[in-house]
Design an enzyme around this catalytic site. Structure first.
Site, short mmCIF file in Angstrom:
data_model
loop_
_atom_site.label_atom_id
_atom_site.label_comp_id
_atom_site.label_asym_id
_atom_site.label_seq_id
_atom_site.Cartn_x
_atom_site.Cartn_y
_atom_site.Cartn_z
N TYR A 1 103.21 82.92 39.57
CA TYR A 1 103.58 84.20 40.19
C TYR A 1 103.47 85.34 39.18
CZ TYR A 1 106.48 87.51 42.90
OH TYR A 1 106.96 88.60 43.59
N ASN B 1 114.30 93.21 42.73
CA ASN B 1 114.92 92.41 43.79
C ASN B 1 115.37 93.24 44.99
OD1 ASN B 1 115.30 91.05 41.10
ND2 ASN B 1 115.97 89.38 42.44
P1 NAD Z 1 107.67 87.35 51.98
O1 NAD Z 1 107.44 85.97 51.49
O2 NAD Z 1 108.64 87.55 53.09
O3 NAD Z 1 106.30 88.03 52.44
C1 NAD Z 1 105.04 87.68 51.93
C2 NAD Z 1 104.05 87.63 53.10
O4 NAD Z 1 102.75 87.33 52.60
C3 NAD Z 1 104.40 86.55 54.12
O5 NAD Z 1 104.33 87.07 55.42
C4 NAD Z 1 103.34 85.49 53.87
O6 NAD Z 1 103.08 84.69 55.01
C5 NAD Z 1 102.17 86.33 53.44
N1 NAD Z 1 101.18 85.61 52.64
C6 NAD Z 1 101.39 84.77 51.59
N2 NAD Z 1 100.22 84.31 51.12
C7 NAD Z 1 99.24 84.87 51.89
C8 NAD Z 1 97.83 84.77 51.92
N3 NAD Z 1 97.17 84.01 51.04
N4 NAD Z 1 97.14 85.48 52.85
C9 NAD Z 1 97.80 86.25 53.75
N5 NAD Z 1 99.15 86.38 53.78
C10 NAD Z 1 99.85 85.70 52.86
O7 NAD Z 1 108.07 88.22 50.72
P2 NAD Z 1 108.47 89.76 50.58
O8 NAD Z 1 109.78 89.83 49.93
O9 NAD Z 1 108.22 90.47 51.85
O10 NAD Z 1 107.39 90.23 49.49
C11 NAD Z 1 106.26 91.04 49.83
C12 NAD Z 1 105.52 91.41 48.56
O11 NAD Z 1 106.39 92.15 47.70
C13 NAD Z 1 105.01 90.21 47.76
O12 NAD Z 1 103.75 90.53 47.23
C14 NAD Z 1 106.02 90.09 46.64
O13 NAD Z 1 105.47 89.53 45.49
C15 NAD Z 1 106.42 91.55 46.43
N6 NAD Z 1 107.77 91.64 45.83
C16 NAD Z 1 108.89 91.46 46.58
C17 NAD Z 1 110.14 91.55 45.99
C18 NAD Z 1 111.42 91.40 46.77
O14 NAD Z 1 112.49 91.42 46.18
N7 NAD Z 1 111.41 91.27 48.09
C19 NAD Z 1 110.24 91.79 44.62
C20 NAD Z 1 109.08 91.94 43.87
C21 NAD Z 1 107.84 91.88 44.49
N1 UDP Z 2 120.22 82.02 42.36
C1 UDP Z 2 121.43 81.37 42.51
N2 UDP Z 2 121.64 80.65 43.64
C2 UDP Z 2 120.72 80.55 44.64
C3 UDP Z 2 119.49 81.24 44.49
C4 UDP Z 2 119.27 81.95 43.32
O1 UDP Z 2 122.31 81.44 41.63
O2 UDP Z 2 121.01 79.89 45.64
C5 UDP Z 2 120.00 82.83 41.14
C6 UDP Z 2 118.69 82.55 40.41
O3 UDP Z 2 118.84 81.49 39.50
C7 UDP Z 2 118.44 83.89 39.72
C8 UDP Z 2 119.04 84.91 40.68
O4 UDP Z 2 119.95 84.19 41.52
O5 UDP Z 2 119.14 83.96 38.51
C9 UDP Z 2 118.00 85.60 41.55
O6 UDP Z 2 117.21 84.61 42.14
P1 UDP Z 2 116.09 84.91 43.24
O7 UDP Z 2 115.40 83.64 43.53
O8 UDP Z 2 116.67 85.66 44.37
O9 UDP Z 2 115.10 85.95 42.53
P2 UDP Z 2 114.43 86.09 41.08
O10 UDP Z 2 114.95 85.02 40.16
O11 UDP Z 2 112.99 85.97 41.34
O12 UDP Z 2 114.88 87.43 40.63
#
Ligand code: NAD
Ligand code: UDP
Ligand code: UDP
Length: 319
Positions: free
Chosen positions: A149, A178
């Protein structure tokens, strides 16, 4: 009022958590929205309310394969975001970030569309600089379980900047911290949805490690507003730009707040800390404030209350 000229907008990953909120906002702005998703972590249910809209189109497609359509703007969100899901098939995660970026950038190059990349605070890895400004290059393990990732997203940023320099593409790179809110999948595996679902079911709250690691949580509506503002900047604004809420909490504090707001009898239990789990994370959002005149409005308790209401209804429907 929306003054931007782009009408035909592609959202990859549009049936996911963030993508579905973005599609909704774009439809409200009067855009024609093409939502592309392979439904790996997203669902049709997330965009059910848009399916009959005359300006909305849903296409099942995997972004690792080429896509030929005509668009003026692209938001590239396709990629699983939860560690549980992106580590399930790590090779596909890297392919999605890297081949996916090449394909959408190729599409942008042919159509001259403006293109947005959903990058991530994970490009900073386990940061040794706190809070994280955009100038920080990060502390990322290239061969660990999170690398598919982190390095995938870092390579996607490289590709965006090289298409910008080499082909003059108008790029907008957002580093998302996040984010949580309604339409996260109940089995998403990320911390906010896990804790809320566990608290609503009266199950143990699973704290990984000692719970002293921190995250800064942004509510989805604030984040999407930041996306739209970034996309509307002039073409000299490329980013990367941090978008997130700088209010930082320990994971234990999050668990306690969720228990209190749900009124749950759940107990806290400690589970092993996953490898390479970042110890602290907080965005420096000075650039977003200056360039986008943006800062988050919804604070944690308010956002959690809305998210708890969503999961409460979802779990009640599921029986
Ligand atoms: P999510 O998993 O709900 O959404 C991701 C979407 O992408 C899903 O609908 C999935 O089916 C689709 N997808 C995955 N692989 C694919 C592929 N090969 N082709 C077409 N579609 C595909 O996650 P999200 O939280 O909505 O995240 C959306 C974007 O934002 C992602 O790129 C993620 O890396 C980025 N992002 C999210 C967060 C967060 O906190 N939510 C933080 C940092 C980055
Ligand atoms: N985490 C946790 N319990 C859970 C899921 C996640 O304590 O059931 C912790 C995880 O280890 C991390 C933080 O919460 O330290 C955020 O995790 P998340 O998977 O949401 O996002 P990311 O680590 O990618 O920021
Ligand atoms: N591509 C696409 N849709 C388009 C144009 C290109 O999916 O409308 C893909 C195509 O698979 C190509 C990739 O984007 O391999 C990169 O395109 P680019 O023009 O940069 O490279 P080239 O076609 O020269 O390899």
């Amino acid at each position: 009022m929306d003054l931007s000229i782009e009408r035909q907008v592609l959202v990859t990953g549009g049936a996911g958590f963030l993508g579905s909120h973005l599609c909704e906002r774009l439809i409200e702005q009067g855009k024609d929205v093409v939502c592309v998703d392979n439904f790996f972590t997203g669902t049709r249910r997330n965009v059910q309310h848009l399916l009959d809209h005359p300006r909305f189109e849903l296409i099942r497609h995997d972004v690792t394969f080429p896509l030929y359509i005509e668009v003026d703007a692209i938001y590239n969100l396709a990629c699983p975001a939860s560690p549980v899901h992106y580590q399930h098939d790590p090779v596909q995660t890297t392919k999605t970030s890297v081949h996916g970026a090449i394909n959408v950038l190729g599409l942008a190059k042919r159509t001259r569309a403006k293109i947005f990349q959903a990058s991530t605070s994970e490009v900073y890895g386990d940061p040794s600089v706190h809070p994280q400004p955009e100038e920080y290059w990060g502390n990322v393990n290239p061969i660990g379980p999170r690398s598919c990732y982190d390095e995938g997203k870092r390579c996607a940023e490289t590709l965006f900047f090289d298409y910008h320099r080499q082909h003059g593409l108008d790029i907008k790179v957002a580093r998302i911290f996040n984010t949580y809110g309604p339409r996260m999948h109940p089995q998403d595996g990320r911390v906010v949805s896990n804790f809320i679902v566990q608290a609503l079911r009266g199950e143990d709250i699973t704290i990984f490690g000692d719970g002293q690691q921190t995250r800064s949580f942004c509510y989805v509506d604030d984040l999407i507003e930041g996306f739209l503002r970034l996309m509307d900047t002039s073409d000299d604004v490329t980013g990367p730009i941090n978008i997130g809420n700088p209010n930082e909490f320990t994971i234990r504090e999050l668990a306690e707040t969720v228990i209190e707001l749900v009124g749950s009898k759940s107990e806290l239990v400690n589970m092993p800390l996953p490898a390479d789990d970042p110890k602290q994370r907080q965005p420096d959002i000075n650039k977003a404030k200056e360039i986008l005149d943006w800062s988050p409005k919804v604070q944690l308790r308010e956002g959690l209350t809305k998210t708890i209401a969503y999961f409460d209804e979802l779990l009640a429907q599921a029986g």
